[in-house]
Design an enzyme around this catalytic site. Structure first.
Site, PDB file in Angstrom:
ATOM      1  N   GLU A 113       0.830  -1.207   0.000  1.00 18.48           N
ATOM      2  CA  GLU A 113       0.000   0.000   0.000  1.00 18.48           C
ATOM      3  C   GLU A 113       0.863   1.255   0.000  1.00 18.48           C
ATOM      4  O   GLU A 113       1.922   1.280   0.621  1.00 18.48           O
ATOM      5  CB  GLU A 113      -0.824   0.061   1.285  1.00 18.48           C
ATOM      6  CG  GLU A 113      -1.887  -0.972   1.387  1.00 18.48           C
ATOM      7  CD  GLU A 113      -2.699  -0.802   2.668  1.00 18.48           C
ATOM      8  OE1 GLU A 113      -2.655   0.284   3.287  1.00 18.48           O
ATOM      9  OE2 GLU A 113      -3.362  -1.765   3.048  1.00 18.48           O
TER      10      GLU A 113
ATOM     11  N   CYS B 263      -3.025   1.902   8.622  1.00 13.78           N
ATOM     12  CA  CYS B 263      -1.889   1.126   8.156  1.00 13.78           C
ATOM     13  C   CYS B 263      -2.191  -0.330   7.811  1.00 13.78           C
ATOM     14  O   CYS B 263      -2.577  -1.114   8.662  1.00 13.78           O
ATOM     15  CB  CYS B 263      -0.834   1.181   9.257  1.00 13.78           C
ATOM     16  SG  CYS B 263      -0.805   2.772  10.079  1.00 13.78           S
TER      17      CYS B 263
HETATM   18  N1  SAH Z   1       7.872   0.660  11.198  1.00 11.86           N
HETATM   19  C1  SAH Z   1       7.975   2.074  11.236  1.00 11.86           C
HETATM   20  C2  SAH Z   1       7.216   2.789  10.137  1.00 11.86           C
HETATM   21  C3  SAH Z   1       5.869   2.261   9.724  1.00 11.86           C
HETATM   22  S1  SAH Z   1       4.503   2.565  10.771  1.00 11.86           S
HETATM   23  C4  SAH Z   1       7.592   2.592  12.613  1.00 11.86           C
HETATM   24  O1  SAH Z   1       7.275   1.788  13.467  1.00 11.86           O
HETATM   25  O2  SAH Z   1       7.696   3.778  12.852  1.00 11.86           O
HETATM   26  C5  SAH Z   1       4.216   4.303  10.737  1.00 11.86           C
HETATM   27  C6  SAH Z   1       3.597   4.829  11.998  1.00 11.86           C
HETATM   28  O3  SAH Z   1       2.232   4.394  12.120  1.00 11.86           O
HETATM   29  C7  SAH Z   1       4.296   4.343  13.263  1.00 11.86           C
HETATM   30  O4  SAH Z   1       4.392   5.393  14.176  1.00 11.86           O
HETATM   31  C8  SAH Z   1       3.348   3.277  13.757  1.00 11.86           C
HETATM   32  O5  SAH Z   1       3.545   3.010  15.121  1.00 11.86           O
HETATM   33  C9  SAH Z   1       2.019   3.906  13.423  1.00 11.86           C
HETATM   34  N2  SAH Z   1       0.873   3.002  13.442  1.00 11.86           N
HETATM   35  C10 SAH Z   1       0.797   1.703  13.113  1.00 11.86           C
HETATM   36  N3  SAH Z   1      -0.441   1.224  13.290  1.00 11.86           N
HETATM   37  C11 SAH Z   1      -1.190   2.252  13.745  1.00 11.86           C
HETATM   38  C12 SAH Z   1      -2.543   2.400  14.114  1.00 11.86           C
HETATM   39  N4  SAH Z   1      -3.382   1.375  14.065  1.00 11.86           N
HETATM   40  N5  SAH Z   1      -2.944   3.605  14.540  1.00 11.86           N
HETATM   41  C13 SAH Z   1      -2.106   4.654  14.597  1.00 11.86           C
HETATM   42  N6  SAH Z   1      -0.817   4.601  14.254  1.00 11.86           N
HETATM   43  C14 SAH Z   1      -0.346   3.387  13.840  1.00 11.86           C
END
Ligand code: SAH
Length: 360
Positions: free
Chosen positions: A107, A348
């Site tokens: 995505e 995400c």
């Molecule tokens: N792996 C990296 C980048 C991808 S996730 C990281 O952990 O930073 C990008 C951001 O989205 C991260 O801050 C992650 O914690 C957040 N994220 C993932 N799932 C989420 C959700 N359900 N709600 C809000 N933020 C989320």
């Protein structure tokens, strides 16, 4: 096997001259791929037919990968990803589901702001970090993306909307620091003046906090912004949300964040997803403010996006505002991430899950 779209200009020049071609051909090819974002050798009008054939036959004998791995009938001659679904939200956000040459799905998200177009790029198919609130990690890691597959998310979207992308956040599926060499090559190519020439200042890389990599990244001096997904201000709570917290303590993350700031002069951002009755208390705000003071970090708040099967509920709007106020009273710089594209599976990894059948 290599792919010419993943080559830096230096590598491409080496390869092209090794074919007995003049170096300027490398620059022309590079500009077609990375500046004009064409999807095929056929569209490169000033490249002689003979060179195209040479590249194609090199692809056929496997010395350079310009055909898909399984050489499917829909012959592509430089790695290009294909949109299989595009959804547009009421707020203008577009979510793209791309198919990779081997059939895997990723995505990417386009967000439109007053200051420009932002693309949220994936770095892996799946993820092995296991964050409990995240949809992308539910089936583990399938594979790393290549630099070309990361770049092409931006190029295909540029072509789709016929507008330039001004900002990139590496915050899609995957943990970019777990695909480190690819990340570095991706950033080099994306910011190169002969290519897309995206401004370093407009790129943010987000990590769950792999501290050795954060230090390496600081030494690399890429000039981009670093965001660290903190989500909890103490180790005990963080471990319940993010398994990676068993490997790296918040003290270690703080040290790495300081190192990054000292080396690069760039303030980091702590990402903090607010989960109702979990990490949104006054005490949490206090502890988080302390951590920010230690590193000069900003905070980016987002109410957690509920993911089917995960059981995390978002903090309500007034709770989010209260948490923000508490941080601001202590002098911390806070932004609230707008939740764009909620009506199109904005959270995400959710659109892909719908396609792979895990979400109805
Ligand atoms: N792996 C990296 C980048 C991808 S996730 C990281 O952990 O930073 C990008 C951001 O989205 C991260 O801050 C992650 O914690 C957040 N994220 C993932 N799932 C989420 C959700 N359900 N709600 C809000 N933020 C989320």
């Amino acid at each position: 096997m290599q792919d010419i779209k993943s080559y830096t200009l230096t590598e491409l020049t080496e390869y092209i001259t090794s074919l007995g071609e003049p170096a300027f051909r490398a620059k022309q090819l590079y500009q077609w791929m990375h500046e004009k974002c064409v999807a095929s050798l056929d569209d490169m009008s000033n490249i002689p037919k003979a060179l195209k054939e040479k590249l194609r036959s090199d692809a056929a004998n496997g010395s350079v990968d310009i055909t898909p791995a399984d050489a499917t009938p829909q012959k592509v001659d430089i790695t290009t990803i294909t949109p299989v679904d595009i959804r547009e939200s009421r707020d203008g956000t577009r979510k793209y589901l791309f198919e990779l040459p081997d059939g895997e799905l990723i995505e990417s998200v386009l967000m439109r702001y007053k200051y420009g177009n932002t693309v949220c790029v994936s770095s892996q198919v799946g993820c092995r970090m296991g964050c409990r609130f995240c949809a992308s990690t539910m089936d583990g890691l399938t594979r790393n993306l290549t630099p070309a597959e990361m770049l092409d998310q931006i190029y295909r979207i540029t072509r789709d909307i016929n507008e330039r992308i001004s900002h990139v956040v590496v915050m899609g599926m995957g943990e970019p620091m777990d695909n480190y060499d690819t990340l570095i090559t991706f950033l080099r190519i994306l910011t190169s003046p002969e290519g897309y020439n995206l401004s370093r200042r407009n790129i943010t890389v987000s990590t769950c906090g792999l501290t050795e990599r954060i230090r390496e990244f600081a030494d690399e001096d890429t000039g981009v912004t670093l965001a660290i997904s903190l989500h909890a201000p103490d180790d005990e709570l963080r471990r319940t949300m993010m398994p990676i917290a068993n490997r790296y303590s918040i003290a270690e993350i703080t040290e790495a964040a300081k190192y990054f700031f000292d080396r690069t002069g760039r303030r980091i951002t702590y990402e903090y997803a607010l989960v109702r009755d979990t990490n949104d208390s006054e005490e949490c705000a206090h502890k988080l403010a302390d951590l920010c003071r230690q590193t000069g970090a900003h905070v980016n708040l987002i109410p957690v996006n509920p993911v089917t099967g995960r059981g995390y509920a978002p903090t309500a709007d007034d709770g989010v505002r209260a948490f923000k106020n508490k941080l601001e009273k202590q002098g911390i710089n806070v932004t609230i991430r707008r939740e764009l594209g909620q009506d199109i599976d904005g959270a995400c990894g959710q659109l892909r899950k719908r396609y792979t059948g895990d979400l109805r």
